[in-house]
Design a protein around this motif. Structure first.
Motif, PDB file in Angstrom:
ATOM      1  N   LEU A  22       2.824  -6.143  -6.076  1.00 35.74           N
ATOM      2  CA  LEU A  22       2.929  -5.776  -7.183  1.00 35.74           C
ATOM      3  C   LEU A  22       1.604  -5.037  -8.136  1.00 35.74           C
ATOM      4  CD1 LEU A  22       5.467  -5.269  -8.790  1.00 35.74           C
ATOM      5  CD2 LEU A  22       5.241  -6.904  -9.778  1.00 35.74           C
ATOM      6  N   GLY A  23       0.953  -6.605  -7.792  1.00 29.76           N
ATOM      7  CA  GLY A  23      -0.452  -6.432  -8.499  1.00 29.76           C
ATOM      8  C   GLY A  23      -1.102  -4.404  -7.744  1.00 29.76           C
ATOM      9  N   LEU A  24      -1.100  -4.951  -6.515  1.00 30.98           N
ATOM     10  CA  LEU A  24      -1.859  -3.368  -5.626  1.00 30.98           C
ATOM     11  C   LEU A  24      -0.821  -2.230  -5.863  1.00 30.98           C
ATOM     12  CD1 LEU A  24      -3.897  -2.655  -3.424  1.00 30.98           C
ATOM     13  CD2 LEU A  24      -1.575  -3.364  -1.581  1.00 30.98           C
ATOM     14  N   ALA A  25       0.389  -2.371  -6.610  1.00 28.64           N
ATOM     15  CA  ALA A  25       1.431  -1.297  -6.526  1.00 28.64           C
ATOM     16  C   ALA A  25       0.959  -0.494  -8.112  1.00 28.64           C
ATOM     17  CB  ALA A  25       2.611  -1.423  -6.890  1.00 28.64           C
ATOM     18  N   HIS A  26       0.823  -1.440  -8.912  1.00 24.37           N
ATOM     19  CA  HIS A  26      -0.114  -1.530 -10.235  1.00 24.37           C
ATOM     20  C   HIS A  26      -1.247  -0.836 -10.332  1.00 24.37           C
ATOM     21  CE1 HIS A  26      -0.531  -3.175 -14.578  1.00 24.37           C
ATOM     22  NE2 HIS A  26       0.090  -1.290 -14.956  1.00 24.37           N
ATOM     23  N   LEU A  27      -1.979  -1.460  -9.413  1.00 24.19           N
ATOM     24  CA  LEU A  27      -3.674  -0.792  -8.615  1.00 24.19           C
ATOM     25  C   LEU A  27      -3.303   1.363  -8.904  1.00 24.19           C
ATOM     26  CD1 LEU A  27      -6.269  -2.117  -7.324  1.00 24.19           C
ATOM     27  CD2 LEU A  27      -6.193   0.579  -6.554  1.00 24.19           C
ATOM     28  N   LEU A  28      -2.537   0.902  -7.948  1.00 23.33           N
ATOM     29  CA  LEU A  28      -2.502   2.429  -7.296  1.00 23.33           C
ATOM     30  C   LEU A  28      -1.851   3.763  -8.681  1.00 23.33           C
ATOM     31  CD1 LEU A  28      -0.954   1.898  -3.631  1.00 23.33           C
ATOM     32  CD2 LEU A  28      -3.121   2.361  -4.476  1.00 23.33           C
ATOM     33  N   ASN A  29      -0.941   3.223  -9.342  1.00 21.95           N
ATOM     34  CA  ASN A  29      -0.079   3.350 -10.472  1.00 21.95           C
ATOM     35  C   ASN A  29      -1.625   4.130 -11.618  1.00 21.95           C
ATOM     36  OD1 ASN A  29       2.467   4.429 -11.622  1.00 21.95           O
ATOM     37  ND2 ASN A  29       1.073   3.009 -13.424  1.00 21.95           N
ATOM     38  N   ASP A  30      -2.185   3.318 -12.002  1.00 20.31           N
ATOM     39  CA  ASP A  30      -3.725   3.056 -13.289  1.00 20.31           C
ATOM     40  C   ASP A  30      -4.699   4.104 -12.508  1.00 20.31           C
ATOM     41  OD1 ASP A  30      -1.404   1.620 -14.226  1.00 20.31           O
ATOM     42  OD2 ASP A  30      -2.741   0.565 -15.159  1.00 20.31           O
ATOM     43  N   LEU A  31      -4.544   3.797 -10.801  1.00 23.12           N
ATOM     44  CA  LEU A  31      -5.469   4.646 -10.088  1.00 23.12           C
ATOM     45  C   LEU A  31      -5.516   5.932 -10.824  1.00 23.12           C
ATOM     46  CD1 LEU A  31      -8.232   4.916  -8.312  1.00 23.12           C
ATOM     47  CD2 LEU A  31      -6.501   5.383  -6.744  1.00 23.12           C
ATOM     48  N   MET A  32      -4.463   6.514 -10.148  1.00 18.38           N
ATOM     49  CA  MET A  32      -3.831   8.204 -10.487  1.00 18.38           C
ATOM     50  C   MET A  32      -3.821   8.410 -11.822  1.00 18.38           C
ATOM     51  SD  MET A  32      -1.069   8.101  -7.843  1.00 18.38           S
ATOM     52  CE  MET A  32      -0.305   6.763  -8.332  1.00 18.38           C
ATOM     53  N   GLN A  33      -3.590   7.777 -13.314  1.00 17.23           N
ATOM     54  CA  GLN A  33      -4.029   8.004 -14.642  1.00 17.23           C
ATOM     55  C   GLN A  33      -4.604   7.886 -14.861  1.00 17.23           C
ATOM     56  OE1 GLN A  33      -1.336   4.865 -16.673  1.00 17.23           O
ATOM     57  NE2 GLN A  33       0.271   4.320 -15.308  1.00 17.23           N
ATOM     58  N   ALA A 178      -2.248   7.934  -2.632  1.00 13.17           N
ATOM     59  CA  ALA A 178      -1.653   6.684  -3.132  1.00 13.17           C
ATOM     60  C   ALA A 178      -0.469   7.109  -3.674  1.00 13.17           C
ATOM     61  CB  ALA A 178      -2.676   6.676  -4.636  1.00 13.17           C
ATOM     62  N   ALA A 179       0.326   8.113  -4.467  1.00 15.65           N
ATOM     63  CA  ALA A 179       1.229   7.386  -4.274  1.00 15.65           C
ATOM     64  C   ALA A 179       2.104   7.292  -3.720  1.00 15.65           C
ATOM     65  CB  ALA A 179       2.229   9.197  -5.502  1.00 15.65           C
ATOM     66  N   LEU A 180       2.528   8.175  -2.379  1.00 19.36           N
ATOM     67  CA  LEU A 180       3.010   7.755  -1.464  1.00 19.36           C
ATOM     68  C   LEU A 180       3.364   6.639  -0.928  1.00 19.36           C
ATOM     69  CD1 LEU A 180       2.421  11.439   0.533  1.00 19.36           C
ATOM     70  CD2 LEU A 180       4.820  10.665  -0.388  1.00 19.36           C
ATOM     71  N   ILE A 181       2.052   5.898  -0.860  1.00 21.13           N
ATOM     72  CA  ILE A 181       2.144   4.498  -0.166  1.00 21.13           C
ATOM     73  C   ILE A 181       2.013   3.413  -1.306  1.00 21.13           C
ATOM     74  CG2 ILE A 181      -0.419   2.736   0.043  1.00 21.13           C
ATOM     75  CD1 ILE A 181      -2.367   5.198   0.754  1.00 21.13           C
ATOM     76  N   ALA A 182       1.621   3.254  -3.035  1.00 24.15           N
ATOM     77  CA  ALA A 182       3.156   3.012  -3.533  1.00 24.15           C
ATOM     78  C   ALA A 182       4.151   3.308  -3.961  1.00 24.15           C
ATOM     79  CB  ALA A 182       2.594   3.042  -5.547  1.00 24.15           C
ATOM     80  N   MET A 183       4.749   4.269  -3.290  1.00 21.92           N
ATOM     81  CA  MET A 183       6.306   4.724  -3.235  1.00 21.92           C
ATOM     82  C   MET A 183       7.056   3.168  -2.055  1.00 21.92           C
ATOM     83  SD  MET A 183       6.830   8.594  -3.957  1.00 21.92           S
ATOM     84  CE  MET A 183       8.136   8.916  -3.129  1.00 21.92           C
ATOM     85  N   MET A 184       6.131   3.693  -0.227  1.00 18.89           N
ATOM     86  CA  MET A 184       6.255   2.374   0.202  1.00 18.89           C
ATOM     87  C   MET A 184       6.566   1.031  -0.393  1.00 18.89           C
ATOM     88  SD  MET A 184       4.990   4.283   3.812  1.00 18.89           S
ATOM     89  CE  MET A 184       3.354   4.778   3.257  1.00 18.89           C
ATOM     90  N   MET A 185       5.404   0.052  -1.350  1.00 19.29           N
ATOM     91  CA  MET A 185       5.398  -0.799  -1.398  1.00 19.29           C
ATOM     92  C   MET A 185       6.616  -1.010  -2.543  1.00 19.29           C
ATOM     93  SD  MET A 185       1.469  -0.743  -2.177  1.00 19.29           S
ATOM     94  CE  MET A 185       0.080  -0.976  -1.063  1.00 19.29           C
ATOM     95  N   LEU A 186       7.266  -0.204  -3.544  1.00 19.47           N
ATOM     96  CA  LEU A 186       7.541  -0.582  -3.967  1.00 19.47           C
ATOM     97  C   LEU A 186       9.150  -0.621  -3.752  1.00 19.47           C
ATOM     98  CD1 LEU A 186       6.066   1.620  -7.068  1.00 19.47           C
ATOM     99  CD2 LEU A 186       6.865  -0.491  -7.138  1.00 19.47           C
ATOM    100  N   VAL A 187       9.517   0.045  -2.751  1.00 24.14           N
ATOM    101  CA  VAL A 187      10.640   0.151  -1.651  1.00 24.14           C
ATOM    102  C   VAL A 187      11.070  -1.572  -0.976  1.00 24.14           C
ATOM    103  CG1 VAL A 187      12.162   0.503   0.221  1.00 24.14           C
ATOM    104  CG2 VAL A 187      10.545   2.539  -1.056  1.00 24.14           C
ATOM    105  N   TRP A 188       9.529  -1.547  -0.486  1.00 26.92           N
ATOM    106  CA  TRP A 188       9.790  -3.140  -0.464  1.00 26.92           C
ATOM    107  C   TRP A 188      10.408  -4.252  -0.869  1.00 26.92           C
ATOM    108  CZ3 TRP A 188       6.417  -7.628  -1.233  1.00 26.92           C
ATOM    109  CH2 TRP A 188       6.941  -8.709  -0.175  1.00 26.92           C
ATOM    110  N   ILE A 189       9.424  -3.990  -2.601  1.00 33.37           N
ATOM    111  CA  ILE A 189       9.979  -4.908  -3.719  1.00 33.37           C
ATOM    112  C   ILE A 189      11.119  -4.676  -4.454  1.00 33.37           C
ATOM    113  CG2 ILE A 189       8.924  -5.315  -6.161  1.00 33.37           C
ATOM    114  CD1 ILE A 189       5.997  -4.558  -5.622  1.00 33.37           C
ATOM    115  N   GLY A 190      11.738  -3.094  -3.866  1.00 36.75           N
ATOM    116  CA  GLY A 190      13.496  -3.524  -4.871  1.00 36.75           C
ATOM    117  C   GLY A 190      14.108  -3.571  -3.648  1.00 36.75           C
ATOM    118  N   ARG A 191      13.468  -3.795  -2.337  1.00 37.01           N
ATOM    119  CA  ARG A 191      14.457  -4.945  -1.925  1.00 37.01           C
ATOM    120  C   ARG A 191      14.280  -6.232  -1.720  1.00 37.01           C
ATOM    121  NH1 ARG A 191      12.494  -2.144   3.859  1.00 37.01           N
ATOM    122  NH2 ARG A 191      13.560   0.339   3.997  1.00 37.01           N
TER     123      ARG A 191
END
Length: 403
Positions: A22-33, A178-191
């Motif tokens: 989750l922290g890594l997904a947050h990293l990618l999200n805020d990197l793009m911001q 980065a957005a595509l990688i974050a999406m894959m991580m978030l799918v795993w977290i959603g499960r």
């Protein structure tokens, strides 16, 4: 209830792997911001923008990122949506590609608004997941989540110096990966969310059987607490925004640094945010949120007063020290608000991340206008007094933080 029964109650488990992902997904999200303010010198030169227009870009991005967050938080409190952060990443992806090829100021504003909307969808549900996965270590969990976001924000200037400055505005499209990688991580977290949320609810129910009932605070107490926390957040964000949006211009104007050198200085400043967020969360678990809020908001005041008069070396040292202390506040403010309204995790996450964006955007627009009128140096002299707002922590309600 007997002590044996209490011993048999399940112990809350901290899902460290989930928190790290989750922290890594947050990293990618805020990197793009963070690529938005990191690209400001390029956009300013390419499109002939004023500092007021730069401030308006920040405000558009931040307002778009703030308005939806409380609404999404309230909706997901009633109807959890574990895959909503994935949808948020789709908005971020489209905004980033649009910004890479924006040919006018209006398209730039639309692009950053899309990125802001993506963030507004990401944060409420991601905050809920961090709360669920924390077990009994809420400060640690929020620290991990925050350090991901802060580290991502710090990396923006580095990538700007290494990629965007040499290759120009179109190179922003590279970061769509980065957005595509974050999406894959978030799918795993959603499960994993249904399982972890069920465990969280079960542990809370078991704990309540042998403990004093969960506190329910009077509306006046909640109102005073949220107002004070909001004002503290504004003072913190206004000061931070003076760096995110205008620090590179300040360094170039006062010390004659190049764009690349000023971006690397901004990276060092933002990296201190990541360290401060993690340390503040961990220490908050030990000494309490109330003390951390006092220290982190009021503590940097002597340093901020000295900063506008320092040479280049001490400017670097002071900015790191200031941000290291100030960044420790956010996790404690967020958890303190969650303790005030323990059944409204999504609302609190959306509200305070929304405030983080919205208040920062308003501050950027005001500071941009002041910088155009009176100079960037004057802005830092005025902002040096903002930590005085830390005195408002005196009015925070004394609550049982459940430590």
């Amino acid at each position: 209830m007997t002590s044996a029964t209490l011993t048999a109650a399940p112990r809350a488990r901290t899902h460290v792997t989930v928190l790290l992902v989750l922290g890594l997904a947050h990293l990618l999200n805020d990197l793009m911001q963070s690529l938005i303010p990191a690209a400001y010198p390029i956009l300013k030169a390419e499109h002939g923008l004023s500092l007021t227009q730069i401030g308006m870009i920040t405000m558009t991005f931040q307002i778009a990122g703030s308005l939806l967050q409380p609404v999404i938080g309230m909706v997901t409190d009633r109807h959890p949506a574990p895959y909503s952060p994935v949808a948020g990443m789709m908005f971020t992806l489209s905004g980033l590609v649009s910004l890479a090829y924006a040919h006018s100021y209006q398209i730039i504003l639309i692009s950053v608004a899309l990125i802001g909307i993506g963030s507004s969808i990401f944060h409420p549900e991601a905050t809920r997941m961090a709360r669920y996965a924390a077990g009994g270590r809420q400060g640690f969990a929020q620290g991990i989540f925050q350090v991901g976001g802060q580290a991502g924000g710090a990396l923006g200037p580095v990538f700007a110096a290494l990629i965007i400055v040499p290759w120009g505005q179109p190179s922003l499209a590279i970061f769509a990966v980065a957005a595509l990688i974050a999406m894959m991580m978030l799918v795993w977290i959603g499960r994993r969310q249904r399982e972890i949320s069920a465990e969280f609810v079960a542990n809370r129910a078991a704990t309540k059987k042998g403990a004093t009932p969960q506190a329910h605070y009077a509306p006046l107490t909640i109102g005073i607490g949220l107002v004070v926390l909001t004002l503290l957040m504004f003072s913190k964000n206004a000061y931070n925004e003076s760096f995110r949006s205008f620090y590179t211009f300040y360094l170039m104007d006062r010390f004659g640094l190049s764009i690349r050198s000023s971006q690397m200085m901004l990276f060092i400043f933002l990296l201190a945010s990541a360290v401060g967020a993690l340390v503040g969360g961990i220490i908050g678990d030990r000494i309490g949120r109330y003390r951390i809020i006092w220290i982190s908001v009021l503590g940097p005041l002597p340093l901020t007063l000295i900063l506008p008069y320092a040479d280049l070396f001490w400017t670097g040292v002071l900015t790191v020290a200031i941000n290291l202390i100030m960044a420790s506040a956010f996790a404690s403010i967020l958890i303190y608000a969650m303790e005030l309204m323990p059944g409204r995790i999504g609302l609190i996450g959306g509200l305070f991340y929304g405030l983080n964006f919205g208040l920062g955007g308003i501050a950027a627009a005001i500071l941009g206008t002041l910088a155009d009128s009176y100079g960037v140096g004057t802005v830092y002299q005025l902002c040096s007094f903002l930590p005085l707002a830390g005195l408002l922590a005196w009015f925070l309600p004394k609550i049982d933080e459940g430590r």
